[in-house]
Design a protein around this motif. Structure first.
Motif, short mmCIF file in Angstrom:
data_model
loop_
_atom_site.label_atom_id
_atom_site.label_comp_id
_atom_site.label_asym_id
_atom_site.label_seq_id
_atom_site.Cartn_x
_atom_site.Cartn_y
_atom_site.Cartn_z
N SER A 24 0.85 -1.17 0.00
CA SER A 24 0.00 0.00 0.00
C SER A 24 0.90 1.24 0.00
O SER A 24 2.13 1.13 0.01
CB SER A 24 -0.89 0.00 1.25
OG SER A 24 -0.11 0.27 2.41
N GLY A 25 0.28 2.40 0.01
CA GLY A 25 1.07 3.62 0.04
C GLY A 25 1.55 4.00 1.43
O GLY A 25 2.26 5.00 1.58
N ARG A 26 1.24 3.18 2.43
CA ARG A 26 1.56 3.56 3.81
C ARG A 26 3.05 3.77 4.03
O ARG A 26 3.46 4.69 4.72
CB ARG A 26 1.03 2.48 4.75
CG ARG A 26 1.19 2.80 6.23
CD ARG A 26 0.69 1.66 7.09
NE ARG A 26 1.03 1.85 8.49
CZ ARG A 26 1.01 0.89 9.39
NH1 ARG A 26 0.64 -0.33 9.05
NH2 ARG A 26 1.34 1.14 10.64
N TYR A 27 3.90 2.91 3.42
CA TYR A 27 5.33 3.02 3.67
C TYR A 27 5.96 4.24 2.97
O TYR A 27 7.11 4.58 3.24
CB TYR A 27 6.06 1.74 3.25
CG TYR A 27 6.31 1.60 1.76
CD1 TYR A 27 7.58 1.79 1.23
CD2 TYR A 27 5.26 1.28 0.90
CE1 TYR A 27 7.80 1.66 -0.14
CE2 TYR A 27 5.49 1.13 -0.45
CZ TYR A 27 6.76 1.33 -0.97
OH TYR A 27 6.97 1.21 -2.33
N ALA A 216 13.81 0.36 -0.01
CA ALA A 216 12.66 1.17 0.42
C ALA A 216 13.13 2.52 0.95
O ALA A 216 12.91 2.88 2.10
CB ALA A 216 11.86 0.42 1.48
N ILE A 217 13.77 3.30 0.08
CA ILE A 217 14.37 4.57 0.48
C ILE A 217 13.32 5.54 1.01
O ILE A 217 13.58 6.31 1.93
CB ILE A 217 15.13 5.19 -0.71
CG1 ILE A 217 16.25 4.24 -1.16
CG2 ILE A 217 15.71 6.54 -0.35
CD1 ILE A 217 16.96 4.71 -2.41
N ASN A 218 12.11 5.50 0.45
CA ASN A 218 11.05 6.41 0.88
C ASN A 218 10.73 6.23 2.36
O ASN A 218 10.27 7.17 3.01
CB ASN A 218 9.79 6.16 0.06
CG ASN A 218 10.04 6.16 -1.42
OD1 ASN A 218 10.81 5.34 -1.91
ND2 ASN A 218 9.41 7.07 -2.15
N PHE A 219 10.97 5.03 2.87
CA PHE A 219 10.72 4.75 4.29
C PHE A 219 11.97 4.89 5.14
O PHE A 219 11.94 5.48 6.22
CB PHE A 219 10.16 3.33 4.45
CG PHE A 219 9.77 2.97 5.86
CD1 PHE A 219 8.50 3.25 6.33
CD2 PHE A 219 10.68 2.37 6.72
CE1 PHE A 219 8.14 2.94 7.63
CE2 PHE A 219 10.33 2.04 8.02
CZ PHE A 219 9.05 2.33 8.49
N ALA A 226 13.61 13.35 0.57
CA ALA A 226 12.81 14.57 0.43
C ALA A 226 13.69 15.76 0.07
O ALA A 226 13.30 16.61 -0.75
CB ALA A 226 12.04 14.85 1.72
N ASN A 227 14.88 15.81 0.63
CA ASN A 227 15.80 16.90 0.31
C ASN A 227 16.21 16.84 -1.15
O ASN A 227 16.21 17.86 -1.86
CB ASN A 227 17.03 16.81 1.21
CG ASN A 227 18.10 17.82 0.86
OD1 ASN A 227 17.89 19.02 0.97
ND2 ASN A 227 19.26 17.35 0.41
#
Length: 269
Positions: A24-27, A216-219, A226-227
């Motif tokens: 899902s998009g949660r992570y 899973a870099i987004n997590f 984000a930077n």
């Protein structure tokens, strides 16, 4: 489709976050939430994934791209920047191929689904090795998603990914594109292959590597990611996140000439 939305005013630039295989998009929320102060962020669960409704027939990558554009239609969004992780990257490439007037920029984080991840047993081995490299708290987030997605859906979706022309679609992108890779990601090919693919593009791709990151870099590395995304969106040189000193070094490994050149030393850790 279930989705999460930032409270940003409607006039803010829209950023749609697209999740990976079986999830899902949660992570994706740790990174999405860090960008919500500047962008109108949307984090859906694609049809058949997470908390969204099940589908009668198995979906492939073009189906998921169509679902993404319908989702934006339902939200009244004409154009957006798309940020994807893993399987979300082929979905974004297909979205850009089919609907070029609906996408401003593409951010491809740990793009997966190519020859390096085939056959299924090889991909499963890569995912197992990656699990040992991710933060333990990630398992508490993604395990319910994997269980809900199920084995039959996993096999069907993997087959759809293996037949999708990921590299060809990447090379056809005509928009500013950022690719972010982790140097500990077992699902990604080595630096030589990355350079080879990046060098085939029409000089519009910026490739950045995050030291110490896996898949899973987004997590796992939301501050650094984000930077980098924020700098890319403003066409600024890539530098380390000043709020995460000493955590992970961020550096460029390819910059197309359509991007403003980085000043000497700007990509240093």
């Amino acid at each position: 489709m279930f989705y999460r939305e930032s409270p940003q005013p409607p006039e803010a630039p829209v950023m749609l976050h697209v999740h990976g295989f079986g999830l899902s998009g949660r992570y994706l929320l740790p990174t999405a939430e860090r960008l919500a102060g500047e962008y109108h962020t949307l984090v859906p669960d694609l049809p058949g994934f997470g908390r969204s409704g099940k589908v009668a027939d198995a979906l492939d990558v073009p189906d998921l791209a169509r679902a993404a554009v319908r989702f934006l239609d339902d939200r009244g969004v004409e154009r957006a920047t798309l940020v994807g992780n893993s399987m979300g990257c082929p979905v974004i490439c297909e979205f850009a191929y089919r609907y070029p007037d609906r996408i401003d920029r593409a951010v491809l984080v740990s793009p997966a689904g190519g020859l390096f991840n085939q056959p299924l047993r090889r991909a499963m081995g890569q995912i197992s090795r990656d699990g040992a490299r991710e933060p333990a708290r990630l398992m508490r987030v993604v395990t319910p998603d994997y269980v809900r997605f199920g084995v039959p859906s996993t096999v069907r979706m993997f087959r759809a990914l293996t037949t999708y022309p990921s590299v060809e679609r990447l090379l056809e992108l005509q928009i500013p594109t950022l690719a972010v890779l982790g140097d500990r990601d077992p699902l990604m090919p080595g630096p030589a292959r990355v350079q080879e693919v990046a060098g085939q593009t029409d000089n519009h791709v910026l490739v950045v590597r995050i030291e110490g990151a896996a898949h899973a870099i987004n997590f796992s590395h939301p501050g650094e990611l984000a930077n980098v995304i924020r700098l890319f969106m403003h066409d600024r040189p890539i530098v380390d996140d000043p709020d995460s000193p000493g955590h992970s070094r961020v550096y460029e490994i390819h910059r197309g000439t359509h991007h403003p050149p980085a000043k000497e030393g700007d990509a240093q850790g």
